[in-house]
Design an enzyme around this catalytic site. Structure first.
Site, PDB file in Angstrom:
ATOM      1  N   GLY A 179      -6.275   6.584   0.507  1.00 44.13           N
ATOM      2  CA  GLY A 179      -7.298   7.575   0.834  1.00 44.13           C
ATOM      3  C   GLY A 179      -7.159   8.859   0.042  1.00 44.13           C
ATOM      4  O   GLY A 179      -7.794   9.865   0.353  1.00 44.13           O
TER       5      GLY A 179
ATOM      6  N   GLU B  82       0.853  -1.188   0.000  1.00 41.94           N
ATOM      7  CA  GLU B  82       0.000   0.000   0.000  1.00 41.94           C
ATOM      8  C   GLU B  82       0.891   1.240   0.000  1.00 41.94           C
ATOM      9  O   GLU B  82       1.325   1.682   1.069  1.00 41.94           O
ATOM     10  CB  GLU B  82      -0.882   0.023   1.246  1.00 41.94           C
ATOM     11  CG  GLU B  82      -1.812  -1.159   1.369  1.00 41.94           C
ATOM     12  CD  GLU B  82      -3.020  -0.843   2.246  1.00 41.94           C
ATOM     13  OE1 GLU B  82      -4.134  -1.081   1.794  1.00 41.94           O
ATOM     14  OE2 GLU B  82      -2.852  -0.332   3.368  1.00 41.94           O
TER      15      GLU B  82
HETATM   16  O1  13P Z   1      -5.531   1.835   3.538  1.00 43.13           O
HETATM   17  C1  13P Z   1      -6.171   1.199   2.719  1.00 43.13           C
HETATM   18  C2  13P Z   1      -6.566  -0.195   2.968  1.00 43.13           C
HETATM   19  O2  13P Z   1      -5.899  -0.710   4.064  1.00 43.13           O
HETATM   20  C3  13P Z   1      -6.600   1.825   1.453  1.00 43.13           C
HETATM   21  O3  13P Z   1      -7.537   2.796   1.733  1.00 43.13           O
HETATM   22  P1  13P Z   1      -8.318   3.480   0.507  1.00 43.13           P
HETATM   23  O4  13P Z   1      -8.824   2.329  -0.341  1.00 43.13           O
HETATM   24  O5  13P Z   1      -9.417   4.247   1.171  1.00 43.13           O
HETATM   25  O6  13P Z   1      -7.311   4.299  -0.221  1.00 43.13           O
END
Ligand code: 13P
Length: 244
Positions: A170, A164
């Site tokens: 986010g 990630e």
């Molecule tokens: O942190 C996340 C999943 O653990 C990703 O978040 P988003 O999909 O809201 O970007």
């Protein structure tokens, strides 16, 4: 190849009632999801109601964090053994925990050991910041995080790794599938086929298939879009379709 996985990280969202409703909606729509393993990761206090809501469906439940100690004077914390009676998975080392709560590769490694000792399957999160990427060090940062977080684990194939990139979480700014593939391709060498690798960071209905189409990506860790049952199920369907 490991089975495809789509996990929903609900973060600090949903009241007890909302969690029960969301989990029920996912369970009821399961037929739409195709052949993927689904994992719902609600806040601690909703683990029990989510578990009840998905009981018998084949959907797994996961926590978002845990402490590495087995028990004791750690006010506010939750141990692996406590979680094991409620769920099968636990997210460890999420970048929000690293950035906001002082989590380090060392504490993540202790947690991975504690989780496995208790029979929980860890989903270990790694990813570079924007500054690290712009300095050209993304691959090294991620490799270093993975090596440190899984150091001395007795069964690497029982670990799930989620890449990630911090700048994609986010933000609505997902990595490209090619960037994710480049980072994830060489992570595990000979074990690469047996350690499930998930991409996370602004995954949505529109981009999930392109990520899952990459050979090294086995699924997705979904944040915001996992809070809508229809979107989460559609993402699972996209992943299932891309993986064939
Ligand atoms: O942190 C996340 C999943 O653990 C990703 O978040 P988003 O999909 O809201 O970007």
């Amino acid at each position: 190849m490991p089975r495809s996985i789509v996990a929903g990280n609900w973060k600090m969202n949903t009241t007890l009632d909302e969690a029960a409703t969301l989990a029920s909606e996912v369970a009821e729509g399961l037929a739409e999801a195709g052949s993927v393993e689904l994992i719902l990761c609600p806040p601690y206090i909703s683990l029990a109601v989510v578990r009840r809501a998905v009981n018998g469906s084949g959907i797994h439940v996961g926590a978002q964090n845990m402490h590495y100690e087995a028990s004791g004077a750690f006010t506010g914390e939750v141990s692996a053994a406590m979680l094991r009676s409620l769920c099968h998975y636990v997210i460890l080392g999420h970048s929000e925990r690293r950035q906001l709560f002082g989590e380090t590769d060392e504490t993540v490694n202790r947690k991975v050991h504690a989780a496995q000792d208790a029979g929980l399957r860890p989903i270990v999160c790694v990813g570079e910041t924007l500054a690290q990427r712009e300095e050209g060090g993304a691959a090294d940062v991620v490799e270093g995080q993975v090596l440190a977080c899984v150091a001395d684990v007795h069964d690497i194939t029982d670990v799930v790794v989620a890449y990630e990139p911090v700048w994609a979480i986010g933000t609505g700014r997902a990595a490209t599938p090619e960037i994710a593939e480049e980072i994830m391709r060489d992570l595990f060498g000979d074990d690469g086929d047996s350690v499930p690798l998930l991409y996370g960071g602004s995954v949505n209905v529109g981009n999930a298939a392109a990520f899952a189409a990459q050979p090294s990506i086995n699924g997705a860790l979904v944040g915001g879009a996992s809070l809508q049952a229809d979107q989460f199920l559609q993402i699972a369907a996209e992943v299932a379709g891309a993986k064939g």
